[in-house]
Enzyme design. Structure first.
Site, PDB file in Angstrom:
ATOM      1  CB  CYS A  26     107.177  12.121  19.406  1.00  9.47           C
ATOM      2  SG  CYS A  26     106.767   9.916  18.719  1.00  9.47           S
ATOM      3  CB  CYS A  34     100.164   9.400  16.608  1.00  7.59           C
ATOM      4  SG  CYS A  34     101.690   7.808  16.732  1.00  7.59           S
ATOM      5  CB  CYS A  93      99.481  11.258  19.696  1.00  7.70           C
ATOM      6  SG  CYS A  93     100.985  11.162  21.317  1.00  7.70           S
ATOM      7  CB  CYS A 116     103.094   0.841  32.269  1.00  6.02           C
ATOM      8  SG  CYS A 116     103.074   1.125  30.535  1.00  6.02           S
ATOM      9  CB  CYS A 128     104.495  -2.117  31.124  1.00  5.18           C
ATOM     10  SG  CYS A 128     103.720  -1.533  30.575  1.00  5.18           S
ATOM     11  CB  CYS A 187     100.326  -4.080  27.886  1.00  5.88           C
ATOM     12  SG  CYS A 187      99.315  -3.145  28.101  1.00  5.88           S
ATOM     13  NE  ARG A 241      95.468  -1.785  32.447  1.00  4.96           N
ATOM     14  CZ  ARG A 241      97.015  -1.231  31.836  1.00  4.96           C
ATOM     15  NH1 ARG A 241      97.796  -1.408  30.632  1.00  4.96           N
ATOM     16  NH2 ARG A 241      97.352  -3.171  32.699  1.00  4.96           N
TER      17      ARG A 241
END
Ligand code: SAM
Ligand code: DTB
Ligand code: SF4
Length: 329
Positions: free
Chosen positions: A69, A73, A76, A113, A144, A204, A276
């Site tokens: 990616c 972040c 991550c 998801c 999702c 979400c 969650r």
């Protein structure tokens, strides 16, 4: 047209009582500051007004496109900025995704998801995930997706294929965001959340705690979520999973009671949302998770993997639910 302007989300983190949403950061911080027992009692009372207190929703996650990616972040393991054990993999084949969703359904998950390590999907990427969404929806599962920033028109395509929820986290308070991510702005996330809402998808949206933020920042995160109009239907609260090689690998551990407080404050400020208990369960004791449910968490990720990191095995979760008299749904 959205009925909430992006600026409102940022304004909500000012200390004054905001006219843009019901929750000032001060008011949310005051909840955090309550004695623990008072806070949990209040959260449990709110929880029981809106939900069956002994029922927990289960979603299964699948990383359909892992690693490589371009975003930075700090938390991550899938970012190319970090040297982690995660290997880059292309988009999974439709049949493999469908097989994984079928297994999740057989194990009792009600929502599936799919996550992709994209900054955002290209139109070709969207075209490739549409048949996956349709096949999973046809199986009778809620669907999702979490594919990153969306361009105009993409949310509508996902919706038309049968997507029920779009996960897009704001991750932290607006004023702490730049400490964690530099390749996009907080308001880029807000723009996508508007696109998702405007397309009629369920939202979400949550965040991560334990990234070195202050209690004030945690209050800012929750106030921002609670001031969304309407608040997200699902609110994942993740505790940082520290992965070797990521920028946040050596962050100091958050006091576990502070994590429970965060769930309780989310429950009180977003009484009808599913809160969650998300990443971080693998290293939590059963007693800690029981406290999280008592604080009003009523959803989990179910299945031995999150996206790239470990999650408790189904057998452990089933045993925990049985001990606590919790029904999975
Ligand atoms: N690339 C898309 C995006 O960022 O929206 C979708 C996938 S991304 C991995 C989904 C979410 O996972 C992030 O927004 C973040 O909240 C969460 N996440 C990623 N790494 C994490 C970690 N190490 N610990 C806890 N949560 C994490
Ligand atoms: C969310 O809030 N947490 C999930 C899901 N939404 C996509 C992801 C957690 C990822 C944890 C790190 C990993 O497994 O790579
Ligand atoms: Fe990419 Fe999402 Fe990971 Fe950020 S959180 S590096 S956007 S996969």
């Amino acid at each position: 047209m959205s009925n909430v302007q992006p600026l409102q989300f940022v304004k909500s983190c000012n200390s004054r009582s905001t006219t843009d949403g019901p929750w000032s950061v001060d008011a949310v911080e005051a909840l955090f500051n309550k004695p623990f027992n008072d806070l949990i009692f209040e959260a449990q009372q709110v929880h029981r007004q809106h939900f069956d207190a002994n029922s927990v929703q289960r979603s299964t996650l699948l990383s359909i496109k892992t690693g490589g990616c371009p975003e930075d972040c700090g938390y991550c393991p899938q970012s190319t900025y970090h040297d982690t054990p995660v290997e880059d993999k292309g988009l999974m084949a439709l049949d493999d995704v469908v097989a994984s969703a079928r297994a999740a359904k057989e194990n009792g998950a009600t929502r599936f998801c799919m996550g992709a390590a994209w900054r955002g999907p290209s139109d070709n990427d969207v075209a490739a995930v549409l048949p996956m969404i349709k096949a999973i929806k046809d199986m009778g599962l809620e669907t999702c997706g979490t594919f990153g920033l969306l361009k105009d028109g993409q949310a509508e395509k996902l919706r038309d294929a049968g997507l029920d929820y779009y996960n897009h986290n704001i991750d932290t308070a607006p004023e702490f965001y730049a400490d964690i991510i530099s390749t996009r702005q907080f308001n880029d996330r807000i723009d996508t959340l508007h696109k998702v809402r405007d397309a009629g998808l369920n939202v979400c949206c949550g965040g991560i705690v334990g990234m070195g933020e202050s209690r004030r920042h945690r209050a800012g995160l929750i106030a921002t979520l609670a001031n969304m109009n309407p608040p997200p239907e699902s609110v994942p609260i993740n505790t940082l999973v520290k992965v070797e090689g990521t920028a946040l690998d050596h962050t100091e551990d958050l006091d576990p009671f502070e994590f429970v407080r965060t769930l309780a404050v989310a429950r009180i400020t977003m009484p009808t949302s599913r809160v969650r208990l998300s990443a971080g369960r693998e290293t939590m004791s059963d007693e800690m998770q029981a406290l999280c449910f008592l604080a009003g968490a009523n959803s989990i990720f179910y299945g031995e993997k999150l996206l790239t990191t470990d999650n408790p095995e189904n057998a452990r979760d089933n045993a925990l639910f049985a001990r606590l008299g919790i029904r999975g749904e």
